[in-house]
Design a protein around this motif. Structure first.
Motif, PDB file in Angstrom:
ATOM      1  N   GLY A 190       0.361  -0.776  -0.349  1.00 17.84           N
ATOM      2  CA  GLY A 190       0.180  -0.122   0.137  1.00 17.84           C
ATOM      3  C   GLY A 190       0.777   0.900   0.273  1.00 17.84           C
ATOM      4  N   ASP A 191       2.176   1.223   0.866  1.00 17.12           N
ATOM      5  CA  ASP A 191       3.110   2.903   0.293  1.00 17.12           C
ATOM      6  C   ASP A 191       3.095   2.607  -0.945  1.00 17.12           C
ATOM      7  N   ARG A 192       3.243   4.374  -1.035  1.00 14.52           N
ATOM      8  CA  ARG A 192       3.385   4.807  -2.056  1.00 14.52           C
ATOM      9  C   ARG A 192       4.842   5.590  -2.803  1.00 14.52           C
ATOM     10  N   VAL A 193       6.190   4.607  -3.291  1.00 13.32           N
ATOM     11  CA  VAL A 193       7.264   4.791  -3.757  1.00 13.32           C
ATOM     12  C   VAL A 193       7.978   5.228  -4.445  1.00 13.32           C
ATOM     13  N   ILE A 194       9.114   5.610  -4.621  1.00 16.21           N
ATOM     14  CA  ILE A 194       9.604   7.024  -5.800  1.00 16.21           C
ATOM     15  C   ILE A 194      10.741   5.273  -5.873  1.00 16.21           C
ATOM     16  N   PHE A 195      11.205   5.038  -7.000  1.00 16.87           N
ATOM     17  CA  PHE A 195      11.604   4.557  -7.551  1.00 16.87           C
ATOM     18  C   PHE A 195      12.940   4.971  -8.766  1.00 16.87           C
ATOM     19  N   ALA A 196      14.115   4.607  -8.963  1.00 12.45           N
ATOM     20  CA  ALA A 196      15.177   4.963 -10.297  1.00 12.45           C
ATOM     21  C   ALA A 196      14.002   4.191 -11.575  1.00 12.45           C
ATOM     22  N   LYS A 197      14.200   4.789 -12.844  1.00 16.12           N
ATOM     23  CA  LYS A 197      13.296   4.892 -13.462  1.00 16.12           C
ATOM     24  C   LYS A 197      13.659   3.282 -14.360  1.00 16.12           C
ATOM     25  N   TYR A 198      15.235   3.381 -14.446  1.00 17.80           N
ATOM     26  CA  TYR A 198      15.541   2.013 -15.213  1.00 17.80           C
ATOM     27  C   TYR A 198      15.713   0.360 -13.857  1.00 17.80           C
ATOM     28  N   SER A 199      15.131   0.821 -12.954  1.00 16.10           N
ATOM     29  CA  SER A 199      15.392  -0.353 -12.462  1.00 16.10           C
ATOM     30  C   SER A 199      14.170  -1.641 -12.335  1.00 16.10           C
ATOM     31  N   GLY A 200      14.261  -2.763 -12.165  1.00 17.15           N
ATOM     32  CA  GLY A 200      13.475  -3.614 -11.588  1.00 17.15           C
ATOM     33  C   GLY A 200      12.535  -4.322 -13.589  1.00 17.15           C
ATOM     34  N   THR A 201      12.160  -5.097 -13.254  1.00 18.89           N
ATOM     35  CA  THR A 201      11.821  -6.244 -14.028  1.00 18.89           C
ATOM     36  C   THR A 201      10.506  -6.676 -14.471  1.00 18.89           C
ATOM     37  N   GLU A 202      10.292  -6.041 -15.700  1.00 17.13           N
ATOM     38  CA  GLU A 202       8.156  -5.771 -16.142  1.00 17.13           C
ATOM     39  C   GLU A 202       7.759  -7.236 -16.194  1.00 17.13           C
ATOM     40  N   VAL A 203       6.594  -7.410 -15.509  1.00 23.32           N
ATOM     41  CA  VAL A 203       5.872  -8.634 -16.118  1.00 23.32           C
ATOM     42  C   VAL A 203       4.358  -8.377 -15.747  1.00 23.32           C
TER      43      VAL A 203
END
Lengths: 94, 94, 94, 94, 94, 94, 94
Positions: free
Chosen positions: F61-74
């Motif tokens: 439920g937290d609203r978070v800010i993260f770096a644009k090119y991080s993570g993997t899309e699913v």
């Protein structure tokens, strides 16, 4: 004079001619041409993760062999010195 | 003679002909051509983060195999030696 | 014979034909083509920061799969061996 | 069958069609296209610096999602498997 | 004034002329030309993995030698300073 | 649904329009354009060298800010998610 | 507002004009132009290997100097902020 910090060692490089008399000739062909010199000053040693320092294995006056491109050159009163890390030193000439 | 520091080992490389008699031929095709030699001197061993040293697994006189481009060449009294790190040594010939 | 040091393992690679009979065919398309072989000798294991060794998971005689470009080739008495690190070994064939 | 070592996991990749039925479609646009598969075998887990092993979070039969270019392909008896590190696995489908 | 964080040190670089009087001339030929300066402020020291801080080896007023391209330049009230990490400092001039 | 492993977090990215209403506009000029999203699922947390897990700082439920090119899309059931590492998350919007 | 995670710090950058009044002018020539700003929010601090957190050295309201290209820009309600790691901060202006 220079008091090296941490694991650094101050060495007075031995020039090529002196080396032949001392018996060590560094083959030009070698990818990395180690050099020889005399230890002038030794720092307190490397700090480990647990906060203890590693007592240096070299002492003032030792004749040491080190990798050619390691360290930083400094000239004091016309004499050139090399400030190395102890891990750049390969062996002591006995 | 040379007294290696830390985890370093001084090895007298065995030339190609001696190798054939000793039975080890290093295939030219191999991306990395390991070499063979005799251990001449062994340092006190690698320092761990907790300040203890790891006793070296090799000893003077061992016949060892190491990766071709590892170590630094040094010539003493006309004889060429290699100063390696113990981690460059792959195995002992028994 | 060869006594591997630390976490190294000596493996006798299994050639392609033998592999088909053993059931493992490595797809050419795979970016990295793992290979298969038999464990000939095992080192004492990897040294941890706390000075303890990790007992190797493989033993002599195991049939193992490893990444294609890992290890160093050595020929002894005409037979080719690979000296790998245990971490290059992906799995044991049961 | 395959017994993975350390923190490795053997996965049977799920082909694209099966994926649509399972509900996960991996957007082609994504720089890295994760894949989905079923866990076939799990190693003993990653070894920590203190010598303890981390119990794996996945188990045989889990449906998992992993990064596209991770792992090594192996074919056994005509069936293709992927040998991954557990850290390549992003999530379990519940 | 500036209060450096962690293992950082604020140094007022000594210009070339001052250096000759102080006796240290840095050979232009040297791949890396170390520089000299006076310590203006010292941080609390590097934080180790165990949560303890390493007491800095330098203090305000020390004359130090550091590698040429290390640190970040800052101008305060017209005077230029360098903010270095203590590990950039090679030795103390005594 | 997805159960992330280790220190991974599943986030539902918030599209640009929603962002303006929420007040965060990510400047196009910025070398790295952070993104915003809602936390959907949180893994057990990062494993430390001593075998303990670090409790995650974010929750569902937290609203978070993260770096644009991080993570993997699913994509699951038509909805796009990002599987991030917790260290990719910069801050929580309060 | 923003609640930074781990060792991150939210800073409101000070524009060039404000800087001259505050006395810090960052020399254009400098390879890396540090910047100045005011600390708006501070995370709980860096997690060490032993599971303890390092209490941050900066606090809300501090005027700090940091390396030019560090951190990630975020705009909230028209105001631009930088989310830095504490290790990007060089010193506190006193």
């Amino acid at each position: 004079m220079l008091k090296p910090l941490g694991d650094r060692v101050v060495v007075k490089p031995v020039t090529a001619e002196e080396k032949t008399e001392a018996g060590i000739v560094l083959p030009d062909t070698a990818k990395e041409k180690p050099q020889e010199g005399e230890v002038i000053a030794v720092g307190p040693g490397r700090m480990l993760d647990n906060g203890n320092r590693v007592a240096p294995e070299v002492k003032v006056g030792d004749r040491v062999i080190f990798a050619k491109y390691s360290g930083t050159e400094v000239k004091i009163g016309g004499q050139e010195y090399l400030i190395l890390r102890e891990s750049d030193i390969l062996a002591i000439r006995q």
